[in-house]
Design a protein around this motif. Sequence first.
Motif, PDB file in Angstrom:
ATOM      1  N   UNK A 148      -3.100   0.695  -3.433  1.00  0.00           N
ATOM      2  CA  UNK A 148      -3.149   2.009  -4.077  1.00  0.00           C
ATOM      3  C   UNK A 148      -4.007   1.971  -5.339  1.00  0.00           C
ATOM      4  N   UNK A 149      -3.924   0.877  -6.085  1.00  0.00           N
ATOM      5  CA  UNK A 149      -4.747   0.730  -7.287  1.00  0.00           C
ATOM      6  C   UNK A 149      -6.228   0.670  -6.928  1.00  0.00           C
ATOM      7  N   UNK A 150      -6.582  -0.100  -5.901  1.00  0.00           N
ATOM      8  CA  UNK A 150      -7.968  -0.177  -5.453  1.00  0.00           C
ATOM      9  C   UNK A 150      -8.469   1.199  -4.984  1.00  0.00           C
ATOM     10  N   UNK A 151      -7.619   1.898  -4.256  1.00  0.00           N
ATOM     11  CA  UNK A 151      -7.981   3.222  -3.753  1.00  0.00           C
ATOM     12  C   UNK A 151      -8.180   4.200  -4.912  1.00  0.00           C
ATOM     13  N   UNK A 152      -7.279   4.198  -5.880  1.00  0.00           N
ATOM     14  CA  UNK A 152      -7.419   5.093  -7.032  1.00  0.00           C
ATOM     15  C   UNK A 152      -8.691   4.779  -7.810  1.00  0.00           C
ATOM     16  N   UNK A 153      -9.008   3.511  -7.952  1.00  0.00           N
ATOM     17  CA  UNK A 153     -10.227   3.112  -8.652  1.00  0.00           C
ATOM     18  C   UNK A 153     -11.459   3.608  -7.919  1.00  0.00           C
ATOM     19  N   UNK A 154     -11.456   3.447  -6.590  1.00  0.00           N
ATOM     20  CA  UNK A 154     -12.598   3.919  -5.792  1.00  0.00           C
ATOM     21  C   UNK A 154     -12.739   5.433  -5.870  1.00  0.00           C
ATOM     22  N   UNK A 155     -11.638   6.147  -5.824  1.00  0.00           N
ATOM     23  CA  UNK A 155     -11.691   7.600  -5.923  1.00  0.00           C
ATOM     24  C   UNK A 155     -12.236   8.031  -7.283  1.00  0.00           C
ATOM     25  N   UNK A 156     -11.800   7.359  -8.325  1.00  0.00           N
ATOM     26  CA  UNK A 156     -12.289   7.693  -9.679  1.00  0.00           C
ATOM     27  C   UNK A 156     -13.804   7.492  -9.781  1.00  0.00           C
ATOM     28  N   UNK A 157     -14.283   6.440  -9.149  1.00  0.00           N
ATOM     29  CA  UNK A 157     -15.731   6.165  -9.209  1.00  0.00           C
ATOM     30  C   UNK A 157     -16.503   7.182  -8.415  1.00  0.00           C
TER      31      UNK A 157
END
Length: 157
Positions: A148-157
């Motif tokens: 979930x952290x990786x996904x949130x980071x990718x979405x933010x980028x």
Amino acid sequence: MENLVAIVLTSVLTTIGTYIVARSRQKKDDATRADDLERHARYIAIRVVCLLDPFVIQSQEVVSDNGEYDPDGYCHTRVEEPRLDLPQDVDWKVIQPSLLYRILTLPNEIEGARQSIAFVGSEIAGPPDYEEVFTERQYRYGKLGLAALDLATEIRN
């Protein structure tokens, strides 16, 4: 004859003018539609990230949960397993397919973790410590929290 030339010339110029105006409107409409789609995609991204961040924090709390003992000496969890309820009122088609796949499969992964934990609890772990359940919970929610952290980071980028 001159009238015929004038009529033909007027017709041709009117047709060309009409085409240019219609084409210009179409380009403007296309640009507006693209802007609307981008705004909608950003809106969905913000909503999803605002759901993923608490999920990550709650997953970390599960990872840190070693339980507590009741007066009878049995160990129980202190922290509830996190939930992730994705919005149902959005048009998911505006999100990039590979990213959309990762977003929409996360609830399935959470359910798989719950089933695995339940299996360990019913078939493997035993009282009073239920150590295997805590280990399975920590492992599964550790993985889910990182995903979930990786996904949130990718979405933010």
